[in-house]
Structure formats: C-alpha cells, structure tokens
Design a protein around this motif. Sequence first.
Motif, short mmCIF file in Angstrom:
data_model
loop_
_atom_site.label_atom_id
_atom_site.label_comp_id
_atom_site.label_asym_id
_atom_site.label_seq_id
_atom_site.Cartn_x
_atom_site.Cartn_y
_atom_site.Cartn_z
N ALA A 124 0.84 -1.20 0.00
CA ALA A 124 0.00 0.00 0.00
C ALA A 124 0.87 1.25 0.00
CB ALA A 124 -0.90 0.00 1.24
N ASN A 125 0.34 2.33 -0.57
CA ASN A 125 1.10 3.58 -0.61
C ASN A 125 1.50 4.05 0.77
OD1 ASN A 125 0.68 3.50 -3.31
ND2 ASN A 125 -0.68 5.27 -3.42
N SER A 126 0.72 3.69 1.79
CA SER A 126 1.01 4.16 3.15
C SER A 126 2.40 3.70 3.63
CB SER A 126 -0.05 3.67 4.12
OG SER A 126 -0.12 2.26 4.12
N THR A 127 2.93 2.63 3.04
CA THR A 127 4.26 2.16 3.39
C THR A 127 5.29 3.26 3.20
OG1 THR A 127 3.65 -0.06 2.68
CG2 THR A 127 6.02 0.40 2.88
N TRP A 128 5.08 4.08 2.20
CA TRP A 128 6.10 5.06 1.81
C TRP A 128 5.87 6.44 2.40
CZ3 TRP A 128 9.76 2.22 0.13
CH2 TRP A 128 9.46 1.01 -0.50
N ASN A 129 4.76 6.62 3.15
CA ASN A 129 4.50 7.93 3.75
C ASN A 129 5.60 8.34 4.72
OD1 ASN A 129 2.16 8.25 2.33
ND2 ASN A 129 0.84 7.51 3.96
N LEU A 130 6.32 7.36 5.26
CA LEU A 130 7.40 7.67 6.19
C LEU A 130 8.45 8.57 5.55
CD1 LEU A 130 8.56 7.23 9.00
CD2 LEU A 130 9.65 5.14 8.15
N LEU A 131 8.64 8.45 4.24
CA LEU A 131 9.60 9.33 3.56
C LEU A 131 9.21 10.80 3.73
CD1 LEU A 131 10.48 7.65 0.15
CD2 LEU A 131 12.05 8.26 1.98
N THR A 132 7.92 11.09 3.54
CA THR A 132 7.45 12.47 3.66
C THR A 132 7.68 12.99 5.07
OG1 THR A 132 5.75 12.01 2.00
CG2 THR A 132 5.46 13.98 3.33
N TYR A 133 7.40 12.16 6.07
CA TYR A 133 7.56 12.59 7.46
C TYR A 133 9.02 12.69 7.85
CZ TYR A 133 2.59 11.62 7.58
OH TYR A 133 1.25 11.62 7.31
N MET B 16 14.72 2.73 0.12
CA MET B 16 13.78 1.62 -0.11
C MET B 16 14.10 0.39 0.74
SD MET B 16 12.37 -0.03 -3.66
CE MET B 16 13.96 -0.53 -4.26
N PRO B 17 15.30 -0.17 0.70
CA PRO B 17 15.55 -1.36 1.51
C PRO B 17 15.47 -1.09 3.01
CG PRO B 17 17.57 -0.63 0.44
CD PRO B 17 16.45 0.18 -0.13
N ILE B 18 15.78 0.15 3.42
CA ILE B 18 15.72 0.47 4.85
C ILE B 18 14.27 0.49 5.32
CG2 ILE B 18 16.19 2.29 6.55
CD1 ILE B 18 18.59 3.08 4.72
N LEU B 19 13.39 1.12 4.55
CA LEU B 19 12.00 1.21 4.95
C LEU B 19 11.30 -0.14 4.91
CD1 LEU B 19 10.89 4.53 3.22
CD2 LEU B 19 11.37 4.16 5.64
N LEU B 20 11.78 -1.06 4.08
CA LEU B 20 11.14 -2.36 3.96
C LEU B 20 11.77 -3.42 4.87
CD1 LEU B 20 10.43 -2.66 0.14
CD2 LEU B 20 8.86 -2.07 1.98
#
Length: 199
Positions: free
Chosen positions: A150-159, A194-198
């Motif tokens: 889901a797109n929400s996975t990547w919202n952490l980048l914005t924050y 990418m690999p860090i967030l996942l």
Amino acid sequence: MVETFNAMTVKAVCGPCNNGFMNDLEAEARPLLSAMIRGSLALPLAAEATTVIAAWAVKTSLMAQLTGSEPAVFPQVYREFYDTGRPTSECMVWAAAVDDEDWALRAECRGMLYALDGQSANLDDPPNILSVTIGLGALLLHTIIDPVLANSTWNLLTYTFHGALVPLWPDPHPTTWPPRVLDPVEAWAICQSMPILLS
C-alpha cells in the motif's frame, strides 16, 4: 544502476509513442521543470502543475528501467500510463530542492523483489518494486512504483524529510517551490531508503 542522466538511451519505445504523448508530456513539463532545475524562488505550483511534474517523473522512471539489463516489469503501469498520460495509483512521486554536485545530472534506478507475508520470493523473478531518483540541477525527483504494498508504506519518507521532500503524487495539491534545501547526506538517504523502509 547509476547512470549520468543525459547518457541514458532507450530504444524500446515505438515512434508514435515517442513522438506523440511522450513528446507532448515533455513539452507540457518543460517550463515547470526548467524553473525548478534553475532553483527559481517562490514558484507557485498548482495541483495540475504538480501532476504534470509527477507524470514526467514516472515516464522518465519507466524509461530508466528499460536502460538496464533487467526485463521490463509493471506491464499494467506502462499500459495505464499510456492510456491516461498520468501516473497510476501504484506510483508515488516526491520532489526536493538540492544543492549538491553529485546530483546535478544523475539517475539511480533500484529494483527490489519483495515477498509478501506467507509467500516466498523466487530469486529468478524480476523486481516488483522500483525506486528511481533523478537529479537535475537544483531539482531532485524521487519515484517509487509499487504494485505490491500500500502507498502508506512510503509515507514515512514524507515525514522523515518533512519540509524538504514534497509529495507530488498520488495526492497532488498546490504548493510553493522551493521547500527547504536538502543537504547531500539527506539526498543520498532518500535515494537509498527503499531497503531500509522495507527491512
């Protein structure tokens, strides 16, 4: 894959696409991108302008993927992008202002094969998530194409990079350019996130 942006060549696009909707998108995005690349101050961007920039970033990211040795993936994203000329729901695009010679003319394309819970990944399969970071002058564009999560996975980048990394898609809204300028460490952290967030 790291490649100087203007050295990338793609020969997988047909003439009608290259000279048609892709050329139209280049013409539509050029004045906006030119101002952002130069680092113009207090540039107002309407929601439609952020959509145009996001569409250019997705088009360029999809083309960047075709320059590597990996087979093309995301056929549904290519098809829907062709049909609409706009990013799909699987695409997320951010923009940032950057002052770093390393990013003045650069593209980094990173694929990842992600296995959902309870499934195993076949290492012979192509990546199913794509991250592309493009640096052009004072502009950094970061695109993630992810039909898996889901797109929400990547919202952490914005924050994480609040005030510097401006989300352009999938929720285009008016903004004023530029935001806070990224420092070089932040620019590389975004590219390699990418690999860090996942994990």
